[in-house]
Enzyme design. Structure first.
Site, PDB file in Angstrom:
ATOM      1  N   PHE A 188       0.859  -1.185   0.000  1.00  0.00           N
ATOM      2  CA  PHE A 188       0.000   0.000   0.000  1.00  0.00           C
ATOM      3  C   PHE A 188       0.891   1.229   0.000  1.00  0.00           C
ATOM      4  O   PHE A 188       1.525   1.539   1.009  1.00  0.00           O
ATOM      5  CB  PHE A 188      -0.882  -0.040   1.253  1.00  0.00           C
ATOM      6  CG  PHE A 188      -1.938   1.030   1.347  1.00  0.00           C
ATOM      7  CD1 PHE A 188      -3.187   0.850   0.796  1.00  0.00           C
ATOM      8  CD2 PHE A 188      -1.681   2.209   2.036  1.00  0.00           C
ATOM      9  CE1 PHE A 188      -4.182   1.813   0.927  1.00  0.00           C
ATOM     10  CE2 PHE A 188      -2.666   3.178   2.174  1.00  0.00           C
ATOM     11  CZ  PHE A 188      -3.920   2.983   1.617  1.00  0.00           C
ATOM     12  N   GLY A 189       0.962   1.914  -1.140  1.00  0.00           N
ATOM     13  CA  GLY A 189       1.899   3.026  -1.303  1.00  0.00           C
ATOM     14  C   GLY A 189       1.234   4.376  -1.172  1.00  0.00           C
ATOM     15  O   GLY A 189       0.697   4.903  -2.154  1.00  0.00           O
TER      16      GLY A 189
ATOM     17  N   GLY B 247      16.099  -5.757  34.472  1.00  0.00           N
ATOM     18  CA  GLY B 247      17.487  -5.372  34.671  1.00  0.00           C
ATOM     19  C   GLY B 247      18.306  -5.539  33.400  1.00  0.00           C
ATOM     20  O   GLY B 247      17.804  -5.376  32.281  1.00  0.00           O
TER      21      GLY B 247
ATOM     22  N   GLU C 246       0.318   4.909  10.587  1.00  0.00           N
ATOM     23  CA  GLU C 246      -1.143   5.045  10.614  1.00  0.00           C
ATOM     24  C   GLU C 246      -1.584   6.206  11.507  1.00  0.00           C
ATOM     25  O   GLU C 246      -2.635   6.160  12.139  1.00  0.00           O
ATOM     26  CB  GLU C 246      -1.844   3.749  11.075  1.00  0.00           C
ATOM     27  CG  GLU C 246      -1.238   2.454  10.630  1.00  0.00           C
ATOM     28  CD  GLU C 246      -1.212   2.249   9.137  1.00  0.00           C
ATOM     29  OE1 GLU C 246      -1.575   3.177   8.402  1.00  0.00           O
ATOM     30  OE2 GLU C 246      -0.811   1.168   8.707  1.00  0.00           O
TER      31      GLU C 246
END
Length: 386
Positions: free
Chosen positions: A131-132, A341, A365
């Site tokens: 998804f560009g 720790g 997002e």
């Protein structure tokens, strides 16, 4: 949820089918992810072999109806995201990019031909999508994108760059958002197209068991039917982002829960001054604060999921969940690391890995600042983005 942190019997809010789905995904994470995630993270490897396994569990595009997709509820999807991110944020991100963003864009905005061509194969894990939207100079402000698609006869020619694009080097198709003479439009771009190139971004300190990429579009020619016909303007990609943000609301609590459970077990076994760390007041205060925030975050996720399934979810409510749960989850993971720790900086324990991953989850997002301004506008009626 185990008794150590399910202080409110949140499991009672879930149906038997929802609990069964959650337990199935949890068992998959225990069997396939936990034994290997430290090595994948250290070596910066995304395990492509699990893609088909995720598909067999019906986790790809799982809340999309029809076209070979599972058609599960929003709460089902949220519970799957919760358990996947308890394993690692990068693995939940794969499901989000594939299902919520790439498949979601086609499902929401595509033609019937596009849906029938791509969605069944994507649900089966045979085709991976990316998804560009984000660009090197356009993150929180996608309206300033420079990628441009010009008409060329009946077709299109795309030119531009995209950055921080998940899965692009292993994807067969990319959903590319570009400015046109008619505003922002979405395109299905086969990644084998001449002029399309993707390169992996590295080295990274976060999301190492995941793939983020730069994309270059150099005069990429596309046919007329490459455009998503029902997406016009920024509302198109924003509707897809809303789906991805929803999954984050649950997923962040998975990372928090895993960190909490890790440090509860550690504090009960680790002796200091002849008694377990869990026996000290400061330790118990930290554990109580973690458990309280996980319970509140889970209640928030369930409520947002129920609203979504009822068709009553509003955009600002997504911002409530994304802002709160990411912010609280990263603090829980950091506190858990401190309680371990020096051992906490090794990959033998999960909290610092989760905290590092959440630096990305908290950013993508929509950053904290963006979601704060969305909520500020909802409360005051004044947009303060500029």
């Amino acid at each position: 949820m185990t008794e150590t942190y399910d202080l409110l019997n949140i499991d009672s809010l879930l149906s038997a089918d929802e609990l069964a789905l959650r337990d199935t995904v949890r068992a998959f994470v225990d069997r396939r992810i936990r034994p290997h995630i430290a090595g994948w993270y250290e070596q910066a490897v995304f395990p492509v072999e699990i893609i088909k396994e995720l598909a067999e569990l019906n986790l790809l595009g799982m809340n999309l109806p029809g076209y070979g997709c599972p058609g599960r509820t929003a709460v089902d999807y949220g519970l799957a995201a919760l358990e996947l991110e308890a394993g690692d944020s990068g693995l939940r991100t794969f499901v989000s990019v594939q299902g919520s963003l790439a498949m979601g864009a086609i499902h929401k905005h595509g033609s019937e031909e596009q849906k029938n061509r791509w969605l069944p194969r994507m649900a089966a894990g045979d085709v991976v999508g990316c998804f560009g939207l984000t660009e090197p100079t356009a993150g929180s402000d996608p309206g300033s994108m420079k990628t441009f698609a010009r008409r060329d006869g009946a077709g299109w020619v795309l030119t531009g760059t995209k950055r921080w694009i998940g899965l692009a080097t292993i994807a067969q198709i990319a959903i590319i958002w570009a400015m046109t003479d008619d505003g922002v439009r979405g395109f299905i771009v086969p990644t084998g197209s001449p002029g399309f190139s993707a390169t992996t971004i590295g080295p990274k300190l976060s999301m190492r068991a995941s793939i983020q990429c730069d994309i270059v579009l150099d005069e990429v020619r596309l046919p007329a039917d490459a455009v998503l016909p029902h997406a016009r303007g920024l509302r198109g990609p924003f509707e897809c982002l809303t789906e991805a943000r929803y999954g984050i609301i649950w997923g962040a609590m998975g990372a928090a829960r895993d960190s909490y459970e890790t440090v509860v077990k550690y504090s009960q076994e680790r002796l200091q001054f002849d008694k377990p760390l869990a026996g000290y007041q400061l330790t118990q205060e930290k554990l109580v604060n973690m458990a309280l925030e996980i319970n509140k975050g889970m209640l928030l996720a369930v409520q947002i999921g129920r609203l979504k399934d009822a068709g009553r979810l509003k955009p600002h409510q997504i911002s409530v969940g994304k802002l709160n749960n990411c912010r609280e989850a990263i603090q829980i993971c950091r506190d858990a690391r401190s309680m371990l720790g020096g051992n906490g900086i090794t990959l033998d324990y999960s909290p610092l890995r989760h905290a590092n991953n959440l630096e990305s989850v908290r950013t993508y997002e929509g950053t904290d600042e963006i979601h704060t301004l969305i909520l500020g506008q909802h409360i005051t009626g004044i947009a303060a983005f500029r």
